[in-house]
Design a protein around this motif. Structure first.
Motif, PDB file in Angstrom:
ATOM      1  N   GLY A 104       0.782  -1.231   0.000  1.00 34.83           N
ATOM      2  CA  GLY A 104       0.000   0.000   0.000  1.00 34.83           C
ATOM      3  C   GLY A 104       0.812   1.278   0.000  1.00 34.83           C
ATOM      4  O   GLY A 104       0.306   2.335   0.395  1.00 34.83           O
ATOM      5  N   PHE A 105       2.053   1.228  -0.475  1.00 30.26           N
ATOM      6  CA  PHE A 105       2.942   2.393  -0.416  1.00 30.26           C
ATOM      7  C   PHE A 105       2.971   3.214  -1.699  1.00 30.26           C
ATOM      8  O   PHE A 105       3.558   4.294  -1.731  1.00 30.26           O
ATOM      9  CB  PHE A 105       4.378   1.956  -0.095  1.00 30.26           C
ATOM     10  N   HIS A 106       2.410   2.691  -2.789  1.00 26.86           N
ATOM     11  CA  HIS A 106       2.429   3.442  -4.048  1.00 26.86           C
ATOM     12  C   HIS A 106       1.641   4.746  -3.876  1.00 26.86           C
ATOM     13  O   HIS A 106       0.602   4.761  -3.203  1.00 26.86           O
ATOM     14  CB  HIS A 106       1.816   2.600  -5.166  1.00 26.86           C
ATOM     15  N   PRO A 107       2.118   5.848  -4.476  1.00 25.61           N
ATOM     16  CA  PRO A 107       1.392   7.122  -4.337  1.00 25.61           C
ATOM     17  C   PRO A 107      -0.078   7.034  -4.725  1.00 25.61           C
ATOM     18  O   PRO A 107      -0.910   7.737  -4.143  1.00 25.61           O
ATOM     19  CB  PRO A 107       2.165   8.065  -5.273  1.00 25.61           C
ATOM     20  N   ILE A 108      -0.403   6.197  -5.699  1.00 25.05           N
ATOM     21  CA  ILE A 108      -1.814   6.060  -6.084  1.00 25.05           C
ATOM     22  C   ILE A 108      -2.617   5.428  -4.940  1.00 25.05           C
ATOM     23  O   ILE A 108      -3.723   5.891  -4.615  1.00 25.05           O
ATOM     24  CB  ILE A 108      -1.949   5.233  -7.381  1.00 25.05           C
ATOM     25  N   ASN A 109      -2.079   4.395  -4.317  1.00 25.13           N
ATOM     26  CA  ASN A 109      -2.795   3.776  -3.196  1.00 25.13           C
ATOM     27  C   ASN A 109      -2.867   4.702  -1.988  1.00 25.13           C
ATOM     28  O   ASN A 109      -3.890   4.755  -1.289  1.00 25.13           O
ATOM     29  CB  ASN A 109      -2.139   2.443  -2.825  1.00 25.13           C
ATOM     30  N   ALA A 146      -6.225   8.608   1.139  1.00 27.88           N
ATOM     31  CA  ALA A 146      -6.519   9.983   1.558  1.00 27.88           C
ATOM     32  C   ALA A 146      -7.903  10.439   1.097  1.00 27.88           C
ATOM     33  O   ALA A 146      -8.580  11.203   1.793  1.00 27.88           O
ATOM     34  CB  ALA A 146      -5.445  10.934   1.016  1.00 27.88           C
ATOM     35  N   LEU A 147      -8.332   9.940  -0.060  1.00 26.18           N
ATOM     36  CA  LEU A 147      -9.627  10.333  -0.614  1.00 26.18           C
ATOM     37  C   LEU A 147     -10.767   9.418  -0.153  1.00 26.18           C
ATOM     38  O   LEU A 147     -11.921   9.632  -0.533  1.00 26.18           O
ATOM     39  CB  LEU A 147      -9.553  10.334  -2.143  1.00 26.18           C
ATOM     40  N   GLY A 148     -10.426   8.393   0.619  1.00 26.30           N
ATOM     41  CA  GLY A 148     -11.455   7.473   1.095  1.00 26.30           C
ATOM     42  C   GLY A 148     -11.951   6.520   0.025  1.00 26.30           C
ATOM     43  O   GLY A 148     -13.077   6.011   0.103  1.00 26.30           O
ATOM     44  N   LEU A 149     -11.119   6.251  -0.987  1.00 28.44           N
ATOM     45  CA  LEU A 149     -11.485   5.348  -2.076  1.00 28.44           C
ATOM     46  C   LEU A 149     -10.901   3.963  -1.837  1.00 28.44           C
ATOM     47  O   LEU A 149      -9.890   3.825  -1.150  1.00 28.44           O
ATOM     48  CB  LEU A 149     -10.968   5.903  -3.415  1.00 28.44           C
ATOM     49  N   PRO A 150     -11.509   2.924  -2.401  1.00 25.87           N
ATOM     50  CA  PRO A 150     -10.966   1.568  -2.225  1.00 25.87           C
ATOM     51  C   PRO A 150      -9.549   1.475  -2.773  1.00 25.87           C
ATOM     52  O   PRO A 150      -9.215   2.111  -3.781  1.00 25.87           O
ATOM     53  CB  PRO A 150     -11.925   0.686  -3.038  1.00 25.87           C
ATOM     54  N   MET A 198      -6.671   6.454   8.386  1.00 25.37           N
ATOM     55  CA  MET A 198      -7.621   5.355   8.596  1.00 25.37           C
ATOM     56  C   MET A 198      -8.488   5.610   9.824  1.00 25.37           C
ATOM     57  O   MET A 198      -9.702   5.374   9.810  1.00 25.37           O
ATOM     58  CB  MET A 198      -6.868   4.032   8.756  1.00 25.37           C
ATOM     59  N   LEU A 199      -7.869   6.089  10.897  1.00 24.19           N
ATOM     60  CA  LEU A 199      -8.618   6.354  12.127  1.00 24.19           C
ATOM     61  C   LEU A 199      -9.643   7.466  11.937  1.00 24.19           C
ATOM     62  O   LEU A 199     -10.733   7.433  12.511  1.00 24.19           O
ATOM     63  CB  LEU A 199      -7.647   6.732  13.252  1.00 24.19           C
TER      64      LEU A 199
END
Length: 284
Positions: A120-125, A130-134, A176-177
């Motif tokens: 989960g470290f890729h800038p897209i992920n 950050a945007l609350g997207l899957p 996430m929190l």
């Protein structure tokens, strides 16, 4: 005081994951695959990779470990990543960090396809988080929250303090929190925080990822707080967390041990991410 047993919880979760891997394998007519890349001979990294390989095999995943010499060049490492990106039998790629100093970690992480980026470290992920997207999420924050959920400890509406702002743990954990799915009120502390003790004493849920052995004492913790100690520090007396466990154990309502707390949950979360990546790639 509840001792939040990450080792036992992760073992239970892996049993369920093994069944899910069997079902998924029948659906896609192959075994979901996880590729782990290790460059060099860092002792801690070797231990982590062996643990990840063992857990993946126990869950029934196709575990592929690539151990490269410390002299491996940027070009050679990127060529391997490109090969794994193109391999349809590989659903997840994990690049074990830290890399040797002559290699560009960020460039390598960005070279992994976002849909195979199980760390989960890729800038897209990270952007999708950050945007609350899957998207695929960093494993340590996800594992920390899954451990809380397993014990029925809900941060919703509570004050959560995250000590540490790394891209690997602190930043994604705070996002996430604060997400609507959890709804905690979040404060992020770091080396520039003026009165760290005062901030920590406000926390109903205290998450520690600062990398200082036994730094947090009982006078820095609220009575009845839940402490998630993510730090793993090697000292002359062995492994310990960022929290002084013996000093605080009678003041907290729940706490993770080190070792045996978040470490095993991180590995379990890696398996979850690999299965999720496989499902998304196969539109399941």
């Amino acid at each position: 005081m509840i001792l939040l047993d990450g080792k036992g919880t992760a073992a239970t979760l892996r049993m369920g994951l093994a069944v899910e891997v069997q079902n998924l394998s029948r659906q896609i007519a192959r075994t979901p695959g996880l590729a782990v890349v290790l460059v060099g001979n860092d002792p801690a990294s070797q231990v982590y990779v062996r643990a990840k390989e063992k857990a993946a095999l126990e869950a029934g995943l196709n575990s592929m470990v690539y151990r490269l010499e410390i002299e491996t060049s940027q070009k050679e490492l990127e060529a391997l990543i490109d090969k794994l990106n193109a391999d349809d039998n590989v659903d997840g790629i994990l690049l074990q960090l830290p890399l040797p100093g002559h290699l560009d970690s960020q460039a390598c992480l960005e070279r992994i396809l976002p849909e195979k980026d199980v760390d989960g470290f890729h800038p897209i992920n990270m952007g999708r988080l950050a945007l609350g997207l899957p998207g695929l999420r960093p494993c340590t924050p996800s594992g920390s929250l899954r451990l809380l959920a397993h014990y029925g400890l809900n941060p919703a509406g509570k004050k959560a303090v995250v000590v540490g702002r790394s891209n690997i743990v602190g930043k994604p954990l705070a996002m996430m929190l604060a997400a609507p799915t959890i709804n905690a009120t979040v404060t992020v502390c770091h080396s520039g925080t003026k009165d760290l003790g005062a901030e920590c004493r406000e926390a109903d849920f205290l998450f520690l990822a600062l990398g200082k052995p036994r730094f947090i004492k009982k006078d820095m913790i609220k009575e009845g707080a839940v402490v998630i100690d993510i730090g793993i520090n090697r000292t002359t007396s062995g492994l310990c967390g960022d929290c002084d466990f013996e000093d605080v154990k009678d003041k907290v309502s729940a706490i993770t041990p080190v070792p045996g707390g978040i470490g095993p949950m991180t590995i379990a979360e890696l398996l979850f991410s690999t299965i999720q990546a496989c499902k998304w790639r196969n539109q399941l």
